[in-house]
Design a protein around this motif. Structure first.
Motif, short mmCIF file in Angstrom:
data_model
loop_
_atom_site.label_atom_id
_atom_site.label_comp_id
_atom_site.label_asym_id
_atom_site.label_seq_id
_atom_site.Cartn_x
_atom_site.Cartn_y
_atom_site.Cartn_z
N ARG A 9 0.90 -1.41 -0.50
CA ARG A 9 0.07 0.08 0.01
C ARG A 9 0.85 0.67 0.67
O ARG A 9 1.66 0.95 0.49
CB ARG A 9 -0.81 0.05 0.63
N LEU A 10 0.66 1.79 -1.03
CA LEU A 10 1.04 3.53 -1.23
C LEU A 10 0.81 4.28 0.13
O LEU A 10 -0.63 4.52 0.41
CB LEU A 10 0.84 4.04 -2.23
N ARG A 11 1.36 4.93 1.33
CA ARG A 11 0.59 6.04 1.86
C ARG A 11 0.92 7.16 1.42
O ARG A 11 1.58 8.32 0.91
CB ARG A 11 1.92 6.11 3.08
N TRP A 12 0.20 8.36 2.10
CA TRP A 12 0.23 9.71 1.53
C TRP A 12 1.24 9.89 1.51
O TRP A 12 1.89 11.14 0.81
CB TRP A 12 -0.25 10.82 2.67
N ASN A 13 2.11 9.68 2.78
CA ASN A 13 3.80 10.78 3.11
C ASN A 13 4.36 10.04 1.33
O ASN A 13 5.65 9.92 1.01
CB ASN A 13 4.96 10.48 4.45
N ASP A 14 4.14 8.77 1.03
CA ASP A 14 5.11 8.15 -1.00
C ASP A 14 4.73 9.26 -1.75
O ASP A 14 5.75 9.24 -2.50
CB ASP A 14 4.76 6.97 -0.72
N ALA A 25 11.33 6.88 -1.35
CA ALA A 25 10.08 6.21 -1.33
C ALA A 25 10.02 5.17 -1.71
O ALA A 25 9.27 4.08 -1.14
CB ALA A 25 8.82 7.24 -1.24
N LEU A 29 9.33 1.08 -0.84
CA LEU A 29 8.57 0.09 -0.85
C LEU A 29 9.04 -1.28 -1.47
O LEU A 29 8.19 -2.06 -1.10
CB LEU A 29 8.00 0.94 -2.11
N GLU A 32 9.52 -3.15 1.64
CA GLU A 32 8.57 -3.41 2.59
C GLU A 32 8.29 -5.33 1.51
O GLU A 32 8.20 -5.93 2.47
CB GLU A 32 7.72 -2.21 2.50
#
Length: 46
Positions: A9-14, A25, A29, A32
């Protein structure tokens, strides 16, 4: 050659201001995904 599909999942801060994934970023990813692929539950990655 074997391919794996590991959803991350992408996060807002990526994302940057233009909605693009920053190079630093992207490396996080990929790290992860690697951890999930090789040390996560086998049923979800294959």
């Amino acid at each position: 050659m074997t391919r794996m599909h590991v959803p991350v999942r992408l996060r807002w801060n990526d994302l940057d201001a233009y909605g693009h994934v920053n190079n630093a970023a992207m490396l996080v990813l990929l790290e992860e995904a690697r951890v999930q692929a090789f040390w996560g539950p086998r049923s979800s990655t294959r």
